[in-house]
Write a protein that holds these residues in place. Structure first.
Motif, PDB file in Angstrom:
ATOM      1  N   ARG A 269      59.857  81.243  35.371  1.00 35.25           N
ATOM      2  CA  ARG A 269      59.325  82.611  35.411  1.00 35.25           C
ATOM      3  C   ARG A 269      59.482  83.191  34.017  1.00 35.25           C
ATOM      4  O   ARG A 269      60.492  82.939  33.343  1.00 35.25           O
ATOM      5  CB  ARG A 269      60.101  83.484  36.411  1.00 35.25           C
ATOM      6  CG  ARG A 269      59.978  83.056  37.852  1.00 35.25           C
ATOM      7  CD  ARG A 269      61.118  83.607  38.706  1.00 35.25           C
ATOM      8  NE  ARG A 269      61.117  85.065  38.818  1.00 35.25           N
ATOM      9  CZ  ARG A 269      60.439  85.742  39.733  1.00 35.25           C
ATOM     10  NH1 ARG A 269      59.683  85.098  40.612  1.00 35.25           N
ATOM     11  NH2 ARG A 269      60.502  87.054  39.799  1.00 35.25           N
ATOM     12  N   THR A 270      58.521  83.969  33.578  1.00 35.77           N
ATOM     13  CA  THR A 270      58.596  84.506  32.220  1.00 35.77           C
ATOM     14  C   THR A 270      58.061  85.930  32.187  1.00 35.77           C
ATOM     15  O   THR A 270      57.656  86.488  33.214  1.00 35.77           O
ATOM     16  CB  THR A 270      57.824  83.598  31.245  1.00 35.77           C
ATOM     17  OG1 THR A 270      58.062  84.032  29.912  1.00 35.77           O
ATOM     18  CG2 THR A 270      56.334  83.620  31.524  1.00 35.77           C
ATOM     19  N   VAL A 271      58.102  86.529  31.012  1.00 34.65           N
ATOM     20  CA  VAL A 271      57.643  87.910  30.835  1.00 34.65           C
ATOM     21  C   VAL A 271      56.577  87.959  29.742  1.00 34.65           C
ATOM     22  O   VAL A 271      56.618  87.193  28.781  1.00 34.65           O
ATOM     23  CB  VAL A 271      58.803  88.867  30.463  1.00 34.65           C
ATOM     24  CG1 VAL A 271      59.718  89.105  31.650  1.00 34.65           C
ATOM     25  CG2 VAL A 271      59.607  88.332  29.288  1.00 34.65           C
ATOM     26  N   SER A 272      55.630  88.864  29.906  1.00 26.64           N
ATOM     27  CA  SER A 272      54.583  89.091  28.912  1.00 26.64           C
ATOM     28  C   SER A 272      54.706  90.526  28.423  1.00 26.64           C
ATOM     29  O   SER A 272      54.403  91.465  29.152  1.00 26.64           O
ATOM     30  CB  SER A 272      53.202  88.873  29.546  1.00 26.64           C
ATOM     31  OG  SER A 272      52.175  89.312  28.673  1.00 26.64           O
ATOM     32  N   THR A 315      63.266  82.987  33.851  1.00 21.94           N
ATOM     33  CA  THR A 315      64.045  81.836  33.391  1.00 21.94           C
ATOM     34  C   THR A 315      63.767  81.533  31.926  1.00 21.94           C
ATOM     35  O   THR A 315      64.543  80.842  31.275  1.00 21.94           O
ATOM     36  CB  THR A 315      63.707  80.587  34.219  1.00 21.94           C
ATOM     37  OG1 THR A 315      62.314  80.273  34.044  1.00 21.94           O
ATOM     38  CG2 THR A 315      63.985  80.818  35.695  1.00 21.94           C
ATOM     39  N   LEU A 316      62.649  82.050  31.419  1.00 16.62           N
ATOM     40  CA  LEU A 316      62.235  81.823  30.029  1.00 16.62           C
ATOM     41  C   LEU A 316      61.840  83.159  29.416  1.00 16.62           C
ATOM     42  O   LEU A 316      61.070  83.918  30.010  1.00 16.62           O
ATOM     43  CB  LEU A 316      61.040  80.870  29.980  1.00 16.62           C
ATOM     44  CG  LEU A 316      60.364  80.681  28.615  1.00 16.62           C
ATOM     45  CD1 LEU A 316      61.256  79.851  27.694  1.00 16.62           C
ATOM     46  CD2 LEU A 316      59.004  80.013  28.769  1.00 16.62           C
ATOM     47  N   GLY A 350      68.185  89.477  32.105  1.00 19.99           N
ATOM     48  CA  GLY A 350      68.223  88.990  33.470  1.00 19.99           C
ATOM     49  C   GLY A 350      69.293  87.928  33.643  1.00 19.99           C
ATOM     50  O   GLY A 350      69.835  87.402  32.666  1.00 19.99           O
ATOM     51  N   ALA A 351      69.570  87.600  34.898  1.00 17.54           N
ATOM     52  CA  ALA A 351      70.690  86.712  35.200  1.00 17.54           C
ATOM     53  C   ALA A 351      70.293  85.250  35.296  1.00 17.54           C
ATOM     54  O   ALA A 351      71.162  84.390  35.508  1.00 17.54           O
ATOM     55  CB  ALA A 351      71.337  87.152  36.514  1.00 17.54           C
ATOM     56  N   ARG A 352      68.992  84.918  35.138  1.00 14.99           N
ATOM     57  CA  ARG A 352      68.564  83.536  35.366  1.00 14.99           C
ATOM     58  C   ARG A 352      68.002  82.853  34.118  1.00 14.99           C
ATOM     59  O   ARG A 352      67.455  81.757  34.201  1.00 14.99           O
ATOM     60  CB  ARG A 352      67.497  83.499  36.472  1.00 14.99           C
ATOM     61  CG  ARG A 352      67.994  83.915  37.838  1.00 14.99           C
ATOM     62  CD  ARG A 352      66.861  83.841  38.850  1.00 14.99           C
ATOM     63  NE  ARG A 352      66.287  82.491  38.914  1.00 14.99           N
ATOM     64  CZ  ARG A 352      65.070  82.228  39.391  1.00 14.99           C
ATOM     65  NH1 ARG A 352      64.301  83.226  39.823  1.00 14.99           N
ATOM     66  NH2 ARG A 352      64.623  80.987  39.427  1.00 14.99           N
ATOM     67  N   VAL A 353      68.096  83.469  32.960  1.00 14.99           N
ATOM     68  CA  VAL A 353      67.511  82.881  31.759  1.00 14.99           C
ATOM     69  C   VAL A 353      68.180  81.547  31.445  1.00 14.99           C
ATOM     70  O   VAL A 353      69.397  81.470  31.292  1.00 14.99           O
ATOM     71  CB  VAL A 353      67.649  83.829  30.544  1.00 14.99           C
ATOM     72  CG1 VAL A 353      67.189  83.124  29.269  1.00 14.99           C
ATOM     73  CG2 VAL A 353      66.827  85.072  30.755  1.00 14.99           C
ATOM     74  N   GLY A 375      75.565  81.775  27.019  1.00 12.39           N
ATOM     75  CA  GLY A 375      74.719  81.211  28.057  1.00 12.39           C
ATOM     76  C   GLY A 375      73.235  81.415  27.881  1.00 12.39           C
ATOM     77  O   GLY A 375      72.461  81.153  28.808  1.00 12.39           O
ATOM     78  N   CYS A 376      72.796  81.848  26.693  1.00 16.25           N
ATOM     79  CA  CYS A 376      71.369  82.061  26.441  1.00 16.25           C
ATOM     80  C   CYS A 376      70.965  81.289  25.190  1.00 16.25           C
ATOM     81  O   CYS A 376      70.886  81.868  24.098  1.00 16.25           O
ATOM     82  CB  CYS A 376      71.058  83.551  26.276  1.00 16.25           C
ATOM     83  SG  CYS A 376      69.316  83.901  25.950  1.00 16.25           S
ATOM     84  N   PRO A 377      70.706  79.985  25.316  1.00 15.25           N
ATOM     85  CA  PRO A 377      70.282  79.216  24.137  1.00 15.25           C
ATOM     86  C   PRO A 377      68.901  79.649  23.672  1.00 15.25           C
ATOM     87  O   PRO A 377      68.004  79.887  24.493  1.00 15.25           O
ATOM     88  CB  PRO A 377      70.266  77.771  24.648  1.00 15.25           C
ATOM     89  CG  PRO A 377      70.066  77.893  26.125  1.00 15.25           C
ATOM     90  CD  PRO A 377      70.771  79.157  26.529  1.00 15.25           C
TER      91      PRO A 377
END
Length: 611
Positions: A269-272, A315-316, A350-353, A375-377
């Motif tokens: 899932r991503t954001v635009s 997630t991205l 967000g908590a799932r990246v 936790g966010c590479p």
């Protein structure tokens, strides 16, 4: 570097198979995942989705828009300019234009009236689409100034449509427009058609003629994949913006390269939120979403990004360095104040990246390393509007000292003068719109290699390191030439420094202008009992000692001739609104130097001490 090393060719993996354009992917997901989420729509000011589009819904809306374009006589080669934020009009219309063979032209949302006029004069669109009354006014003024005529389509709120009908009824009533033109003897100004009504007309045409939709889709397979699908204007950091012609095949090849490199799937899932006029959003974002079948949050106002991420849980996240710098600053403030820096990151991304990507400008290593530890590479990438896919770090082995190995389908070499060249291929743009001489100059003499204008080196693993810009080498009066970009990037590694510009052309030594990270500096000041206003902090000896230490640390690793001898802190951070940054957040060196010419001159005085 020896000559053989400097000219050796480094190839990425083979380019994965891809269709001849983006639309086959849309139709694939329409067939196999019709009811799955494609878009969650977040209007400005909303942290919860106000609407959704499934894959089938997106495909049907694209068909309706294609039918409306066809009815208007817009087809192969016609330009359609879109001056709008991230709302459904963009992904729907962009693919509809590709379906009828027209060329989508993005206008940066931050463009001024003068810039809009320049762009419309350059691309001469048949249709201009806007999403607000304010942008409609800018376009109307730009069209008047240029003398060019274009049809107008507006995706306005109910209030804006009502106000427009009251203040300028001719704009919403073609009959009044024609009557006014007859009275004045002038050619009638185009009436503004509403997006919703225009789209409904297209849907009605499809319903009235069941064969229309299949005929429009069938045209795509018969079309030349080398035909131009989009004009993406360069940011203007190195001169006048130019319209880069991007072919249908290039869009699909770019999407395939990105998707393979990042291992994207339908589970992502991503954001635009970056403007669709931005190469990364139009090619990387839109294309990769279609190739992978990802659900996406459509964020109209970038100011809402963190609130949307917290709710949508992508997630991205693909963004420009400044976004990750803001996350880092929040995490740093939390850490310094005894809070939870991981919670600060989750509250913003967000908590799932599982992965983030950064491009457009160098990302400070201190930011990348800190967020990876939380936790966010972040995978750094390198590309240009002319070829977005050049190099990218890999998710399983991200590095901060290089931009990564070549991406699938990319082939690079470093010329003997140090310039990075990229072999022309499916990932490469087709040239600049209406600028044959500049197109020719973008390639080496035989046309087989794209000139990037960047200085680069290749390490033993085949990874690229960008070391500067050819045209930005600073020639000191001593004869020494210095590349400012690595030096500026090193200065920005300090938690205190957001931006740096190094100056010294024709001078004896180098000086620097520094813009500080306000949240980090203010938190540090609170920790040290300095409850001063921002202007006071900028001048406080303790703050200046911290900055001086950061500059000294950078200088310690440099030869004496390349060191920053004097520096000064400027008020505030640089921004797009004030002109120091391009819409893609690159520093516009000429603007910064002109705006602070007197300060730079004072730093270059023979007996100047550190400012």
């Amino acid at each position: 570097m020896t000559a053989p090393e400097a000219t050796r060719i480094v190839e990425g993996a083979p380019l994965p198979a891809a269709p001849r354009g983006l639309l086959p992917w849309l139709w694939h997901w329409e067939a196999v995942r019709p009811h799955a989420l494609a878009w969650a729509v977040y209007p400005a000011g909303c942290s919860r989705a106000a609407g959704t589009l499934t894959w089938a819904g997106w495909a049907q809306a694209v068909d309706a828009a294609a039918a409306a374009l066809d009815a208007q006589g817009i087809g192969v080669g016609d330009r359609v300019a879109v001056f709008a934020g991230n709302r459904p009009v963009w992904p729907v219309l962009d693919l509809a234009l590709q379906q009828v063979g027209a060329i989508g032209v993005g206008v940066y949302p931050s463009n001024t009236a003068v810039q809009v006029a320049q762009l419309l004069t350059d691309c001469t669109p048949t249709l201009v689409v806007v999403d607000s009354a304010a942008r409609l006014a800018l376009v109307r003024e730009a069209l008047r100034a240029s003398g060019h005529r274009a049809a107008l389509l507006a995706d306005l709120s109910d209030r804006e449509r009502s106000d427009l009908a009251l203040t300028d009824p001719a704009l919403t009533d073609p009959a009044l427009t024609a009557a006014e033109a007859e009275r004045s003897g002038a050619a009638p100004a185009p009436a503004v058609r509403p997006w919703a009504g225009w789209l409904a007309d297209g849907a009605a045409a499809l319903a009235a003629d069941p064969g229309l939709g299949p005929r429009l889709r069938a045209r795509v397979a018969a079309r030349d994949p080398e035909g131009v699908a989009a004009l993406i204007y360069t940011s203007g950091s190195t001169g006048v913006p130019k319209g880069a012609m991007i072919a249908h095949r290039c869009l699909a090849a770019t999407a395939a390269s990105v998707t393979a490199t990042l291992g994207l799937t339908t589970e992502d899932r991503t954001v635009s939120f970056l403007p669709f006029s931005h190469a990364a959003e139009r090619m990387f974002g839109q294309g990769a979403r279609l190739a992978a079948g990802m659900a996406t949050a459509l964020v109209e106002d970038p100011a809402d990004l963190f609130a949307v991420c917290a709710e949508f849980a992508p997630t991205l996240v693909g963004a420009l360095p400044r976004i990750f710098e803001r996350v880092y600053e929040a995490a740093e403030v939390a850490r310094r104040s005894g809070g939870d820096p991981r919670a600060a990151v989750a509250a913003r991304l967000g908590a799932r990246v599982r992965l983030a990507t950064s491009g457009g400008a160098p990302l400070p290593a201190v930011v990348a390393e800190a967020l990876a530890a939380l936790g966010c590479p972040i995978v750094g990438a390198y590309g240009q509007t002319e070829q977005l896919c050049v190099a990218m770090n890999r998710p399983d082995a991200p590095r901060t000292d290089v931009v990564g190995p070549p991406m699938p389908g990319a082939v690079v070499r470093v010329a003997e003068d140090g310039e990075l060249l990229v072999r022309r291929g499916p990932l490469t743009f087709s040239g600049y719109w209406g600028r044959p001489e500049e197109t020719a100059a973008a390639f080496v003499a035989d046309g087989g290699w794209l000139r990037t204008g960047d200085l680069a080196a290749v390490d033993a693993t085949g990874a690229l390191r960008i070391t500067g810009r050819i045209k930005e080498l600073i020639a000191l009066s001593t004869g020494r030439k210095v590349a400012p970009l690595p030096l500026e990037a090193a200065l920005a590694e300090s938690p205190f420094i957001a931006h740096a510009v190094v100056h010294g052309e024709g001078c004896k030594f180098l000086v620097a202008l520094l813009a500080l990270r306000r949240p980090v500096v203010e938190q540090w000041a609170r920790e040290h009992g300095l409850p001063l206003p921002w202007e006071g902090l900028l001048r406080h000896p303790a703050v200046r000692a911290q900055v001086d230490g950061a500059v000294a640390a950078v200088n310690a690793a440099l030869p004496r001739t390349d060191r920053v001898v004097a520096w000064a802190v400027v008020d505030g951070e640089w921004s797009v609104a004030t002109g120091e940054l391009t819409p893609t957040l690159k520093v516009v060196r000429s603007v910064v130097e002109a705006r602070h010419a007197a300060l730079l001159a004072s730093l270059h005085l023979p007996h100047s001490s550190v400012a």
